[in-house]
Design an enzyme around this catalytic site. Structure first.
Site, PDB file in Angstrom:
ATOM      1  N   LYS A 158       0.892  -1.180   0.000  1.00 15.75           N
ATOM      2  CA  LYS A 158       0.000   0.000   0.000  1.00 15.75           C
ATOM      3  C   LYS A 158       0.918   1.215   0.000  1.00 15.75           C
ATOM      4  O   LYS A 158       1.392   1.653   1.044  1.00 15.75           O
ATOM      5  CB  LYS A 158      -0.881  -0.018   1.245  1.00 15.75           C
ATOM      6  CG  LYS A 158      -2.216   0.698   1.117  1.00 15.75           C
ATOM      7  CD  LYS A 158      -2.171   2.134   0.679  1.00 15.75           C
ATOM      8  CE  LYS A 158      -1.813   3.082   1.805  1.00 15.75           C
ATOM      9  NZ  LYS A 158      -1.585   4.475   1.307  1.00 15.75           N
ATOM     10  N   GLY A 211       6.479   5.715   8.301  1.00 18.31           N
ATOM     11  CA  GLY A 211       5.621   6.903   8.271  1.00 18.31           C
ATOM     12  C   GLY A 211       5.759   7.667   9.569  1.00 18.31           C
ATOM     13  O   GLY A 211       6.789   7.586  10.255  1.00 18.31           O
ATOM     14  N   SER A 212       4.698   8.360   9.915  1.00 18.84           N
ATOM     15  CA  SER A 212       4.762   9.239  11.087  1.00 18.84           C
ATOM     16  C   SER A 212       4.569   8.450  12.383  1.00 18.84           C
ATOM     17  O   SER A 212       4.032   7.335  12.386  1.00 18.84           O
ATOM     18  CB  SER A 212       3.688  10.310  10.976  1.00 18.84           C
ATOM     19  OG  SER A 212       2.419   9.691  11.036  1.00 18.84           O
ATOM     20  N   GLY A 216       2.169   5.315  13.202  1.00 16.32           N
ATOM     21  CA  GLY A 216       2.827   4.098  13.689  1.00 16.32           C
ATOM     22  C   GLY A 216       2.143   3.550  14.940  1.00 16.32           C
ATOM     23  O   GLY A 216       1.977   2.324  15.089  1.00 16.32           O
ATOM     24  N   GLU A 233       9.166   2.102  11.213  1.00 17.18           N
ATOM     25  CA  GLU A 233      10.270   3.025  10.963  1.00 17.18           C
ATOM     26  C   GLU A 233       9.627   4.411  10.963  1.00 17.18           C
ATOM     27  O   GLU A 233       8.975   4.789  10.001  1.00 17.18           O
ATOM     28  CB  GLU A 233      10.906   2.638   9.613  1.00 17.18           C
ATOM     29  CG  GLU A 233      11.960   3.554   9.101  1.00 17.18           C
ATOM     30  CD  GLU A 233      12.940   3.955  10.153  1.00 17.18           C
ATOM     31  OE1 GLU A 233      13.428   3.085  10.888  1.00 17.18           O
ATOM     32  OE2 GLU A 233      13.214   5.153  10.255  1.00 17.18           O
ATOM     33  N   CYS A 267      13.483  11.229   7.061  1.00 19.55           N
ATOM     34  CA  CYS A 267      13.378  10.946   8.504  1.00 19.55           C
ATOM     35  C   CYS A 267      14.732  11.139   9.174  1.00 19.55           C
ATOM     36  O   CYS A 267      14.807  11.302  10.385  1.00 19.55           O
ATOM     37  CB  CYS A 267      12.792   9.565   8.754  1.00 19.55           C
ATOM     38  SG  CYS A 267      13.463   8.321   7.687  1.00 19.55           S
ATOM     39  N   GLU A 364       9.071  16.892  15.083  1.00 21.64           N
ATOM     40  CA  GLU A 364       9.503  16.685  13.700  1.00 21.64           C
ATOM     41  C   GLU A 364       8.741  17.637  12.776  1.00 21.64           C
ATOM     42  O   GLU A 364       7.519  17.661  12.762  1.00 21.64           O
ATOM     43  CB  GLU A 364       9.242  15.230  13.281  1.00 21.64           C
ATOM     44  CG  GLU A 364       9.815  14.932  11.918  1.00 21.64           C
ATOM     45  CD  GLU A 364       9.727  13.454  11.537  1.00 21.64           C
ATOM     46  OE1 GLU A 364       8.676  12.851  11.758  1.00 21.64           O
ATOM     47  OE2 GLU A 364      10.729  12.929  11.007  1.00 21.64           O
TER      48      GLU A 364
HETATM   49  P1  ADP Z   1       3.218  11.039   6.178  1.00 22.34           P
HETATM   50  O1  ADP Z   1       2.936  12.117   7.154  1.00 22.34           O
HETATM   51  O2  ADP Z   1       4.654  10.851   5.846  1.00 22.34           O
HETATM   52  O3  ADP Z   1       2.304  10.996   4.997  1.00 22.34           O
HETATM   53  P2  ADP Z   1       1.781   8.847   7.302  1.00 22.34           P
HETATM   54  O4  ADP Z   1       2.194   8.062   8.477  1.00 22.34           O
HETATM   55  O5  ADP Z   1       0.500   9.607   7.363  1.00 22.34           O
HETATM   56  O6  ADP Z   1       3.016   9.745   7.002  1.00 22.34           O
HETATM   57  O7  ADP Z   1       1.709   7.942   6.005  1.00 22.34           O
HETATM   58  C1  ADP Z   1       2.611   6.913   5.694  1.00 22.34           C
HETATM   59  C2  ADP Z   1       1.856   5.792   5.035  1.00 22.34           C
HETATM   60  O8  ADP Z   1       0.920   5.283   5.983  1.00 22.34           O
HETATM   61  C3  ADP Z   1       1.032   6.183   3.808  1.00 22.34           C
HETATM   62  O9  ADP Z   1       1.072   5.135   2.864  1.00 22.34           O
HETATM   63  C4  ADP Z   1      -0.352   6.327   4.374  1.00 22.34           C
HETATM   64  O10 ADP Z   1      -1.373   6.149   3.423  1.00 22.34           O
HETATM   65  C5  ADP Z   1      -0.384   5.229   5.406  1.00 22.34           C
HETATM   66  N1  ADP Z   1      -1.357   5.416   6.489  1.00 22.34           N
HETATM   67  C6  ADP Z   1      -1.855   6.578   6.995  1.00 22.34           C
HETATM   68  N2  ADP Z   1      -2.731   6.331   7.985  1.00 22.34           N
HETATM   69  C7  ADP Z   1      -2.815   4.977   8.120  1.00 22.34           C
HETATM   70  C8  ADP Z   1      -3.552   4.102   8.980  1.00 22.34           C
HETATM   71  N3  ADP Z   1      -4.389   4.564   9.906  1.00 22.34           N
HETATM   72  N4  ADP Z   1      -3.373   2.776   8.831  1.00 22.34           N
HETATM   73  C9  ADP Z   1      -2.501   2.296   7.917  1.00 22.34           C
HETATM   74  N5  ADP Z   1      -1.806   3.066   7.080  1.00 22.34           N
HETATM   75  C10 ADP Z   1      -1.940   4.391   7.170  1.00 22.34           C
END
Ligand code: ADP
Length: 480
Positions: A158, A211-212, A216, A233, A267, A364
């Site tokens: 995804k 991601g964030s 996470g 990560e 990051c 961040e």
């Molecule tokens: P960023 O702020 O870098 O976009 P996110 O953590 O929001 O970081 O996104 C990183 C990835 O996680 C993206 O592919 C996003 O679609 C996915 N993502 C965001 N929210 C969720 C969630 N609740 N469950 C699973 N995946 C998610």
């Protein structure tokens, strides 16, 4: 298929690059069912053969490097040299993990009993759910998928909603390299829909996520009901320490590269610079001059040093932190504003006189903003560096070998650089961080294999009789 769609937008111009199906839980279900079925064959393909496919994938990435680099400058926005580096990391990772097909080492060890053999081997886990961000749109999928595949897992990816075109090319090339279509599939869509459905799916035992921090935590909670392997990560608030004996020209180069490269959207970006008071004034003026020389523009233009931020929301977030810094009493030395016109450009921004507890020194920002923190000693520098909740990368510029070794020991981070900035990881060492940056797992290097395999311990008794271990054998006669 989902009927709703979303668009991929070029951050430098606002141009729509493509329209993609917005996947939902039903799409995830279908992909996981296919991946589960494909696993039954894939796990039996000899690992060296899986590795050979990764070698072919690396060659294909190499053959398409220019095309992918150009597409990345358009879809994600980073400048050409960095986009080429992103693709190169995927090439390196694919070669590295391809070689793992002929290693995947386990252990053998002597048994406490006669005529008995013992070993541990790595077993694939099943369907891996890989959720990736947009900032390394080719490298991060490679960091996750190459080890997952060579270990014998199948994958549902995804990708981030900002970079679906690159994800599609990445997976096309994997298929061209011979990886069966059911073994790697993409479900595009939004995090809270497609992403969360993947995390909650009972037939996906491994989630690897970059991601964030907030997401996470949400992922960890959603995965808890099925006791999944979760590899995270997350963010960083990485510091470069500049000591009084540092080569200042070199330090400034390192800071500029780590703070403003990829517009600070890494990051491992250096969003704090902790400076010994003896060189604080000189470093400020050198850094500001260097930051002001940087040319902003579209990533595909050879003249550009710094590209745009990924989208409007990112631009607004970065700018809101400028206001936070000013409200907290930090001194804005340069930057601090978006660039007028099309695209999401933000000027490289340097704050001085920042104290370690200020929000701009703790949170961040994920943009081209860095905070200078003056300190009086090495000890104070390390304490300031460690005063954040994250622990990904760290760096020290010093010519004193004793201090360098103390920093390597005392900086709370998964990565420490000496006389280099906070960015520049290579694929064959573990990548990841301590504290709120992750949950103890690592990407890259041999460490990545731990995320994608389960250890199996195997005992083979060739004595022809029932030998009992795990009972008190103390009365067994001593061997003569
Ligand atoms: P960023 O702020 O870098 O976009 P996110 O953590 O929001 O970081 O996104 C990183 C990835 O996680 C993206 O592919 C996003 O679609 C996915 N993502 C965001 N929210 C969720 C969630 N609740 N469950 C699973 N995946 C998610």
């Amino acid at each position: 298929m989902a009927s709703a769609t979303f668009e991929s937008v070029a951050p430098a111009t606002g141009e729509v690059l493509g329209t993609f199906p917005r996947g939902d839980a039903a799409d995830v279900d279908r992909a996981v069912a296919t991946a589960r079925e494909a696993f039954e064959d894939w796990r039996l393909v000899p690992a060296p053969e899986r590795g050979n496919m990764l070698f072919r994938f690396a060659e294909l990435l190499r053959a398409h490097k220019d095309e992918l680099t150009d597409l990345m400058t358009r879809e994600m926005g980073k400048v050409k040299a960095e986009a080429g580096g992103d693709v190169q990391e995927a090439i390196d990772m694919s070669f590295y993990m391809g070689g793992e097909g002929r290693r995947l080492f386990g252990h053998t060890t002597p048994s406490e009993l006669r005529d008995k053999f013992m070993m541990s081997v790595r077993m694939p886990v099943g369907v891996v759910g890989a959720i990736t961000p947009w900032n390394f749109p080719i490298a991060i999928p490679a960091w996750k998928l190459c080890p997952a595949l060579v270990c014998g897992n199948t994958v549902v990816l995804k990708p981030a909603e900002d970079t679906p075109l690159l994800a599609a090319r990445f997976v096309d090339l994997l298929h061209q390299a011979g990886v069966p279509e059911g073994v790697v599939q993409v479900v595009n869509g939004f995090g809270e829909e497609a992403g969360e459905a993947l995390v909650r799916h009972p037939d996906v035992p491994v989630i690897t996520f970059t991601g964030s921090r907030e997401t996470g935590i949400a992922v960890t909670k959603a995965a808890a009901d099925h006791l999944k392997h979760v590899h995270l990560e997350l963010g960083g608030k990485n510091a470069i320490i500049v000591m009084d004996d540092a080569d200042l020209e070199l330090a400034v180069e390192g800071i500029v590269w780590s703070a403003f490269g990829t517009s600070g959207q890494r990051c491992t970006a250096a969003s704090r610079v902790i400076v010994h008071e003896a060189v604080y004034g000189e470093l400020q003026s050198k850094l500001v001059a260097a930051a002001e020389r940087l040319r902003l523009g579209p990533g595909w233009d050879d003249e550009t040093d710094v590209g745009p931020l990924i989208n409007r929301a990112a631009l607004d977030k970065v700018h809101s932190y400028t206001r936070v810094g000013l409200d907290e009493g930090a001194k804005l030395l340069t930057g601090g504003e978006p660039v007028e016109g099309a695209g999401f450009f933000y000027r490289p921004t340097v704050f001085a006189d920042v104290s370690p507890r200020m929000r701009i020194a703790q949170e961040e920002i994920f943009g081209p903003t860095t905070a200078l923190i003056p300190v009086r000693s090495f000890e104070e520098a390390v304490a300031a560096a460690n005063s954040v909740e994250y622990g990904l990368s760290s760096s020290i510029f010093t010519r004193d070998v004793n201090r360098a070794f103390r920093a390597m020991r005392d900086l709370q981070a998964g990565i420490t650089y000496v006389n280099a900035g906070t960015t520049g990881a290579e694929v064959h060492l573990p990548f990841g961080g301590v504290k709120a940056t992750g949950n103890g797992h690592r990407e890259a290097g041999q460490a990545a294999l731990d995320v994608f395999t389960e250890w199996k311990s195997i005992y083979v008794d060739y004595s022809g009789k029932l030998q009992r271990a795990q009972i008190d054998n103390a009365e067994r006669p001593a061997p003569r």
